[in-house]
Design an enzyme around this catalytic site. Structure first.
Site, PDB file in Angstrom:
ATOM      1  N   HIS A 145       0.869  -1.206   0.000  1.00  0.00           N
ATOM      2  CA  HIS A 145       0.000   0.000   0.000  1.00  0.00           C
ATOM      3  C   HIS A 145       0.889   1.233   0.000  1.00  0.00           C
ATOM      4  O   HIS A 145       1.487   1.586   1.023  1.00  0.00           O
ATOM      5  CB  HIS A 145      -0.911   0.011   1.232  1.00  0.00           C
ATOM      6  CG  HIS A 145      -1.893   1.154   1.238  1.00  0.00           C
ATOM      7  ND1 HIS A 145      -3.247   0.974   1.417  1.00  0.00           N
ATOM      8  CD2 HIS A 145      -1.724   2.489   1.082  1.00  0.00           C
ATOM      9  CE1 HIS A 145      -3.859   2.149   1.374  1.00  0.00           C
ATOM     10  NE2 HIS A 145      -2.955   3.092   1.174  1.00  0.00           N
TER      11      HIS A 145
ATOM     12  N   HIS B 263       1.579   5.369  -1.706  1.00  0.00           N
ATOM     13  CA  HIS B 263       1.235   6.555  -2.506  1.00  0.00           C
ATOM     14  C   HIS B 263       2.508   7.132  -3.102  1.00  0.00           C
ATOM     15  O   HIS B 263       3.397   7.560  -2.363  1.00  0.00           O
ATOM     16  CB  HIS B 263       0.533   7.601  -1.641  1.00  0.00           C
ATOM     17  CG  HIS B 263      -0.742   7.103  -1.045  1.00  0.00           C
ATOM     18  ND1 HIS B 263      -1.959   7.192  -1.692  1.00  0.00           N
ATOM     19  CD2 HIS B 263      -0.987   6.453   0.125  1.00  0.00           C
ATOM     20  CE1 HIS B 263      -2.900   6.632  -0.940  1.00  0.00           C
ATOM     21  NE2 HIS B 263      -2.339   6.175   0.168  1.00  0.00           N
TER      22      HIS B 263
ATOM     23  N   LYS C 277      -9.190  -0.221  -6.136  1.00  0.00           N
ATOM     24  CA  LYS C 277      -9.284   0.408  -4.814  1.00  0.00           C
ATOM     25  C   LYS C 277     -10.623   1.096  -4.609  1.00  0.00           C
ATOM     26  O   LYS C 277     -11.056   1.895  -5.448  1.00  0.00           O
ATOM     27  CB  LYS C 277      -8.155   1.447  -4.683  1.00  0.00           C
ATOM     28  CG  LYS C 277      -8.130   2.220  -3.363  1.00  0.00           C
ATOM     29  CD  LYS C 277      -7.640   1.377  -2.204  1.00  0.00           C
ATOM     30  CE  LYS C 277      -7.798   2.072  -0.863  1.00  0.00           C
ATOM     31  NZ  LYS C 277      -6.751   3.029  -0.574  1.00  0.00           N
TER      32      LYS C 277
ATOM     33  N   HIS D 193     -10.532   1.137   1.526  1.00  0.00           N
ATOM     34  CA  HIS D 193     -10.347   2.132   2.586  1.00  0.00           C
ATOM     35  C   HIS D 193     -11.595   2.031   3.451  1.00  0.00           C
ATOM     36  O   HIS D 193     -12.671   2.477   3.058  1.00  0.00           O
ATOM     37  CB  HIS D 193     -10.178   3.544   2.005  1.00  0.00           C
ATOM     38  CG  HIS D 193      -9.928   4.569   3.070  1.00  0.00           C
ATOM     39  ND1 HIS D 193      -8.702   5.189   3.249  1.00  0.00           N
ATOM     40  CD2 HIS D 193     -10.722   5.046   4.057  1.00  0.00           C
ATOM     41  CE1 HIS D 193      -8.760   6.005   4.289  1.00  0.00           C
ATOM     42  NE2 HIS D 193      -9.980   5.944   4.795  1.00  0.00           N
TER      43      HIS D 193
ATOM     44  N   HIS E  69      -4.768  -0.661   5.669  1.00  0.00           N
ATOM     45  CA  HIS E  69      -4.314   0.105   6.844  1.00  0.00           C
ATOM     46  C   HIS E  69      -5.284   0.012   8.020  1.00  0.00           C
ATOM     47  O   HIS E  69      -5.866   1.003   8.437  1.00  0.00           O
ATOM     48  CB  HIS E  69      -4.021   1.564   6.497  1.00  0.00           C
ATOM     49  CG  HIS E  69      -5.013   2.247   5.582  1.00  0.00           C
ATOM     50  ND1 HIS E  69      -6.359   2.257   5.810  1.00  0.00           N
ATOM     51  CD2 HIS E  69      -4.832   2.944   4.438  1.00  0.00           C
ATOM     52  CE1 HIS E  69      -6.961   2.941   4.849  1.00  0.00           C
ATOM     53  NE2 HIS E  69      -6.058   3.363   4.000  1.00  0.00           N
TER      54      HIS E  69
ATOM     55  N   ASP F 168       1.385   2.605   3.579  1.00  0.00           N
ATOM     56  CA  ASP F 168       0.544   3.794   3.386  1.00  0.00           C
ATOM     57  C   ASP F 168       1.391   5.064   3.411  1.00  0.00           C
ATOM     58  O   ASP F 168       0.909   6.118   3.819  1.00  0.00           O
ATOM     59  CB  ASP F 168      -0.587   3.854   4.418  1.00  0.00           C
ATOM     60  CG  ASP F 168      -1.674   4.850   4.035  1.00  0.00           C
ATOM     61  OD1 ASP F 168      -1.765   5.208   2.839  1.00  0.00           O
ATOM     62  OD2 ASP F 168      -2.415   5.293   4.930  1.00  0.00           O
TER      63      ASP F 168
HETATM   64  C1  NCD Z   1      -3.506   9.108   1.961  1.00  0.00           C
HETATM   65  C2  NCD Z   1      -3.007  10.138   0.945  1.00  0.00           C
HETATM   66  O1  NCD Z   1      -2.491  11.191   1.371  1.00  0.00           O
HETATM   67  O2  NCD Z   1      -3.096   9.902  -0.271  1.00  0.00           O
HETATM   68  N1  NCD Z   1      -3.571   9.732   3.251  1.00  0.00           N
HETATM   69  C3  NCD Z   1      -3.552   9.091   4.446  1.00  0.00           C
HETATM   70  O3  NCD Z   1      -3.721   9.757   5.467  1.00  0.00           O
HETATM   71  N2  NCD Z   1      -3.346   7.803   4.539  1.00  0.00           N
HETATM   72  C4  NCD Z   1      -4.828   8.552   1.531  1.00  0.00           C
HETATM   73  C5  NCD Z   1      -5.247   7.327   2.307  1.00  0.00           C
HETATM   74  O4  NCD Z   1      -4.670   6.250   2.154  1.00  0.00           O
HETATM   75  O5  NCD Z   1      -6.169   7.431   3.125  1.00  0.00           O
HETATM   76 ZN    ZN Z   2      -3.305   5.066   1.558  1.00  0.00          ZN
END
Ligand code: NCD
Ligand code: ZN
Length: 347
Positions: free
Chosen positions: A13, A15, A99, A136, A174, A247
């Site tokens: 996971h 970003h 997702k 999520h 998460h 995450d």
């Molecule tokens: C994530 C993001 O910033 O893209 N933020 C977070 O707090 N985890 C999005 C997500 O996974 O909820």
């Molecule tokens: Zn995330």
């Protein structure tokens, strides 16, 4: 144990953002992890296989030389998603999951789904093509307390969904609560969960330690200590249902330090050492290998890495910040020591 060698882990996971931000962060992940499930919450969202392929090409192009990192792409479920696009995704060698963001639940989730009932044909297609659904899991009912959103989502949405789609593989992303741990444990083997370093190491007190701590703000928000302990027990159990998903969610420093600060904790450069710290603190260092390197590939039906990575107990201080596009990003544990270090990787 002062040194630990495990098959190269993956991040299930992550970003990575886009453009200059992507260029700034992708190397941190690629230095340690062999593969990563890349989240599709860009603006605009990655809705189609064509968009996912184009994003994958941008990630590979942004990769510093010398890394054999493999981005595993995902599609962003919207009310416009179609069973035809799901069939295309299932045929693509690069798209590994879809997702679900409940509409508005988190960063760039406004294009998500408000009514799960309305996307039943798409979920049926995913079940038919055996494409995992990544969730999520937070209720978007504004009347629900922010600390209860995960538990309420399980009761109202996720439980019924897992029961209705009896062949659908699901990753509860998460997870942050004892309720989520219990739900995943009791569910069939086709249901698994990712666990972040922050939810193993921090409870909600960390949001208010001597003042408000925006760098500890992520979604789902940190919970009470007893929930953190339930997550620690889950990963220490060695159950293959729980695996590594950082995450890591970088936001430029000034967008975190704002009257309405962004949700997301950046952990890519520190994640594996932080997990080692967490596992060691609960006497479960021997379970790190399964969690980091084996359970995820088993769920996603991919091979375990053939090369390895070595962690050594050796303290180092995390930089105050890292470059991020034209600005900076503050990582978890910034300016403070970490007990473990990644010392070597083999090909
Ligand atoms: C994530 C993001 O910033 O893209 N933020 C977070 O707090 N985890 C999005 C997500 O996974 O909820
Ligand atoms: Zn995330």
């Amino acid at each position: 144990m002062d040194e630990l060698t495990i098959p190269r882990p993956d991040d299930w996971h992550l970003h990575l953002r886009d453009g200059e931000a992507l260029r700034s962060v992708v190397g941190h992940t690629a230095a340690v992890f062999g593969r990563a499930i890349v989240m599709p919450n860009l603006r605009p969202p990655v809705e189609t296989v064509a968009q996912a392929e184009a994003y994958r090409a941008r990630i590979l192009e942004a990769l510093p030389p010398g890394h054999a990192f493999e981005p595993l792409m995902t599609l962003y479920l919207t009310p416009r998603s179609s069973p035809e696009e799901i069939a295309r995704a299932a045929r693509s060698p690069h798209v590994h999951a879809v997702k679900l963001y409940p509409a508005g639940a988190t960063t760039n989730a406004d294009a998500g789904v408000a009514d799960l009932g309305a996307i039943a044909p798409v979920l049926e297609a995913m079940q038919e093509h055996d494409l995992p659904l990544l969730v999520h899991g937070e209720s978007i009912d504004p009347a629900v307390d922010v600390f209860d959103r995960e538990a309420v989502f399980i009761e109202r949405e996720l439980g019924p969904l897992v029961e209705r789609f009896v062949g659908l593989r699901v990753v509860f992303e998460h997870i942050t609560t004892a309720e989520a741990v219990a739900f995943v444990r009791a569910a069939p083997p086709r249901v698994a969960a990712t666990v972040t370093p922050q939810h193993l190491l921090l409870d909600r007190n960390a949001l208010f330690e001597g003042g408000i701590r925006p760098h500890h703000y992520c979604l789902p928000v940190l919970k009470r200590r007893r929930h953190r302990e339930a997550l620690c027990e889950a990963v220490a159990s060695g159950s293959p249902k729980f695996f590594l998903g950082t995450d890591s969610a970088p936001h430029e420093r000034s967008t975190k330090l704002s009257a309405c600060g962004c949700a997301g904790i950046f952990s890519a450069p520190v994640a594996l050492p932080l997990y080692a710290e967490a596992f060691e603190s609960i006497g479960a260092l021997d379970r790190l290998e399964g969690f980091a390197s084996r359970h995820g590939p088993a769920f996603y039906r991919l091979p375990v890495a053939e090369d390895t990575i070595t962690l050594r107990r050796e303290s180092w201080t995390v930089p105050q910040s890292y470059p991020f596009g034209e600005g900076t990003v503050v990582a978890m544990r910034a300016d403070r020591p970490i007990a473990w270090r990644v010392v070597s990787t083999t090909e």
